[in-house]
Write a protein that holds these residues in place. Structure first.
Motif, PDB file in Angstrom:
ATOM      1  N   GLN A 133       0.817  -1.216   0.000  1.00  0.00           N
ATOM      2  CA  GLN A 133       0.000   0.000   0.000  1.00  0.00           C
ATOM      3  C   GLN A 133       0.853   1.270   0.000  1.00  0.00           C
ATOM      4  N   VAL A 134       1.910   1.234  -0.812  1.00  0.00           N
ATOM      5  CA  VAL A 134       2.754   2.420  -0.974  1.00  0.00           C
ATOM      6  C   VAL A 134       2.070   3.367  -1.953  1.00  0.00           C
ATOM      7  N   PRO A 135       1.850   4.633  -1.582  1.00  0.00           N
ATOM      8  CA  PRO A 135       1.221   5.571  -2.522  1.00  0.00           C
ATOM      9  C   PRO A 135       2.056   5.727  -3.791  1.00  0.00           C
ATOM     10  N   LEU A 136       1.387   5.937  -4.907  1.00  0.00           N
ATOM     11  CA  LEU A 136       2.069   6.000  -6.197  1.00  0.00           C
ATOM     12  C   LEU A 136       2.241   7.413  -6.736  1.00  0.00           C
ATOM     13  N   PHE A 137       1.579   8.389  -6.126  1.00  0.00           N
ATOM     14  CA  PHE A 137       1.632   9.728  -6.715  1.00  0.00           C
ATOM     15  C   PHE A 137       3.037  10.300  -6.690  1.00  0.00           C
ATOM     16  N   TRP A 138       3.819  10.012  -5.639  1.00  0.00           N
ATOM     17  CA  TRP A 138       5.158  10.588  -5.549  1.00  0.00           C
ATOM     18  C   TRP A 138       6.107   9.964  -6.575  1.00  0.00           C
ATOM     19  N   VAL A 139       5.849   8.713  -6.959  1.00  0.00           N
ATOM     20  CA  VAL A 139       6.652   8.090  -8.013  1.00  0.00           C
ATOM     21  C   VAL A 139       6.419   8.806  -9.343  1.00  0.00           C
ATOM     22  N   LEU A 140       5.179   9.194  -9.594  1.00  0.00           N
ATOM     23  CA  LEU A 140       4.877   9.953 -10.804  1.00  0.00           C
ATOM     24  C   LEU A 140       5.526  11.325 -10.767  1.00  0.00           C
ATOM     25  N   TRP A 141       5.683  11.910  -9.590  1.00  0.00           N
ATOM     26  CA  TRP A 141       6.410  13.177  -9.485  1.00  0.00           C
ATOM     27  C   TRP A 141       7.863  13.003  -9.940  1.00  0.00           C
ATOM     28  N   ILE A 142       8.458  11.883  -9.560  1.00  0.00           N
ATOM     29  CA  ILE A 142       9.839  11.618  -9.973  1.00  0.00           C
ATOM     30  C   ILE A 142       9.920  11.455 -11.490  1.00  0.00           C
ATOM     31  N   ILE A 143       8.940  10.762 -12.065  1.00  0.00           N
ATOM     32  CA  ILE A 143       8.915  10.600 -13.522  1.00  0.00           C
ATOM     33  C   ILE A 143       8.792  11.956 -14.200  1.00  0.00           C
ATOM     34  N   ALA A 144       7.886  12.788 -13.705  1.00  0.00           N
ATOM     35  CA  ALA A 144       7.701  14.118 -14.287  1.00  0.00           C
ATOM     36  C   ALA A 144       8.967  14.959 -14.145  1.00  0.00           C
ATOM     37  N   LEU A 145       9.633  14.855 -13.011  1.00  0.00           N
ATOM     38  CA  LEU A 145      10.881  15.596 -12.812  1.00  0.00           C
ATOM     39  C   LEU A 145      11.955  15.139 -13.784  1.00  0.00           C
ATOM     40  N   GLY A 146      12.062  13.831 -13.999  1.00  0.00           N
ATOM     41  CA  GLY A 146      13.049  13.322 -14.936  1.00  0.00           C
ATOM     42  C   GLY A 146      12.806  13.815 -16.346  1.00  0.00           C
ATOM     43  N   PHE A 147      11.551  13.782 -16.794  1.00  0.00           N
ATOM     44  CA  PHE A 147      11.225  14.286 -18.126  1.00  0.00           C
ATOM     45  C   PHE A 147      11.495  15.786 -18.234  1.00  0.00           C
ATOM     46  N   PHE A 148      11.147  16.527 -17.187  1.00  0.00           N
ATOM     47  CA  PHE A 148      11.308  17.981 -17.224  1.00  0.00           C
ATOM     48  C   PHE A 148      12.778  18.374 -17.307  1.00  0.00           C
TER      49      PHE A 148
END
Length: 333
Positions: A133-148
């Protein structure tokens, strides 16, 4: 402020951040190795595997990939096909680079934007992994940061390429390439406004032709495939479907337990290389088959076959033998 100066300012801000994030990603890779090791020993010795190992490994492979993405571009280690562009003049190469850099930059910023949109949805819906039950929203933040950050590096490249085009008296050609890339990026939106839906077979033909054009123009292979996927989906099913790919594909395709073997074998290949094992291996191979034409390449192919039979993974073989063989083949070439 000139184009070169602007590029220098952006790079001075982005380069240290990308280097730090790459270090964090590398440390995450070591944690992945330790976690799998403990998991294997616990399962073998105590018959108790660590619960949630697969989920943690999938999350960490995402962190490893996207935190190192920008720094890889700083080191110019992303893969592109240059056997055609290298035959062109430096001025024409620079004009083509304007086209590919702008198109890739727009793609990366769009990916970052759509990933943030999905993270907002995950945060409001409470999306989490199944077992831990690890939240996934912060992982998507990392993905967005990498793309940016990757996009910002491409922006510095674009500014320098435009500045070089101005010095070469090719600024007009560079602006034409820029406008053409912008037109390609927004073309699916025109299809939606005009309610035009191309036939599937016609789209397939244009997809193959577009792929060849992008690859021969020197565009990075990953962004080239990503843009064609977006363009095809948006043209056939609408821009919302195309942008929907930007939301789901980066995480779903990266968070795979099967991909976790790749950094492990790359690490093993680097250890073999720095320990001198590859040098001894290729010294022996050169004595056996070096007198044949292409003998060292033959030995490498045989080594790949033997290693793949042992590991059972073509990805692992490519990762390991690539790290070991390329430096030695260059030395004996």
């Amino acid at each position: 402020m000139t184009l070169d100066t602007t590029a220098d300012v952006i790079e001075k801000c982005v380069r240290p951040v990308s280097r730090i994030l790459n270090g964090i990603g590398a440390c995450t890779g070591l944690v992945m190795v330790l976690l799998v090791t403990v998991h294997v020993f616990s399962r073998a010795l105590f018959k108790k595997p660590l619960i949630g190992t697969v989920e943690l490994e999938e999350l960490m492979i995402v962190i490893l990939v996207f935190l190192g993405m920008a720094y890889t571009q700083v080191r110019r280690n992303h893969i592109s096909v240059d056997f055609f562009t290298m035959r062109l003049s430096e001025g024409m190469q620079n004009v083509l680079s304007v086209f590919t850099s702008f198109l890739t930059m727009v793609l990366l910023f769009a990916l970052s934007w759509q990933t943030l949109v999905l993270s907002k949805i995950y945060l409001s819906d409470g999306e989490a992994t199944f077992q831990l039950q690890v939240p996934l929203f912060w992982v998507l933040w990392i993905i967005a940061l990498g793309f940016f950050l990757f996009g910002l590096i491409l922006l510095t490249d674009l500014l320098r390429q435009l500045a070089q085009a101005r010095r070469d008296n090719r600024f007009g050609q560079g602006m034409v390439a820029l406008c053409l890339a912008f037109f390609l990026a927004i073309l699916p939106f025109f299809f939606g406004w005009l309610n035009y839906e191309p036939e599937m077979r016609l789209a397939q033909y244009f997809g193959v032709i577009g792929l060849l054009i992008f690859l021969f123009s020197g565009m990075l292979i990953g962004p080239a495939l990503g843009f064609l996927g977006y363009f095809g989906m948006a043209s056939l099913f609408g821009t919302e479907a195309g942008l929907g790919l930007f939301q789901t594909v980066p995480y779903s395709m990266t968070a795979s337990y099967g991909l976790c073997v790749i950094p492990f074998f790359i690490l093993m290949g680097e250890l073999c290389f720095h320990a001198g094992l590859s040098e001894k291996l290729y010294a022996a191979a050169y004595k056996w088959v070096g007198h044949f034409r292409g003998g060292l390449s033959m030995a490498t192919v045989l080594a790949c076959g033997a290693f793949s039979a042992v590991s059972g993974s073509s990805l692992a073989t490519a990762a390991t033998l690539g790290a070991v063989s390329l430096p030695e083949m260059k030395k004996y070439n």
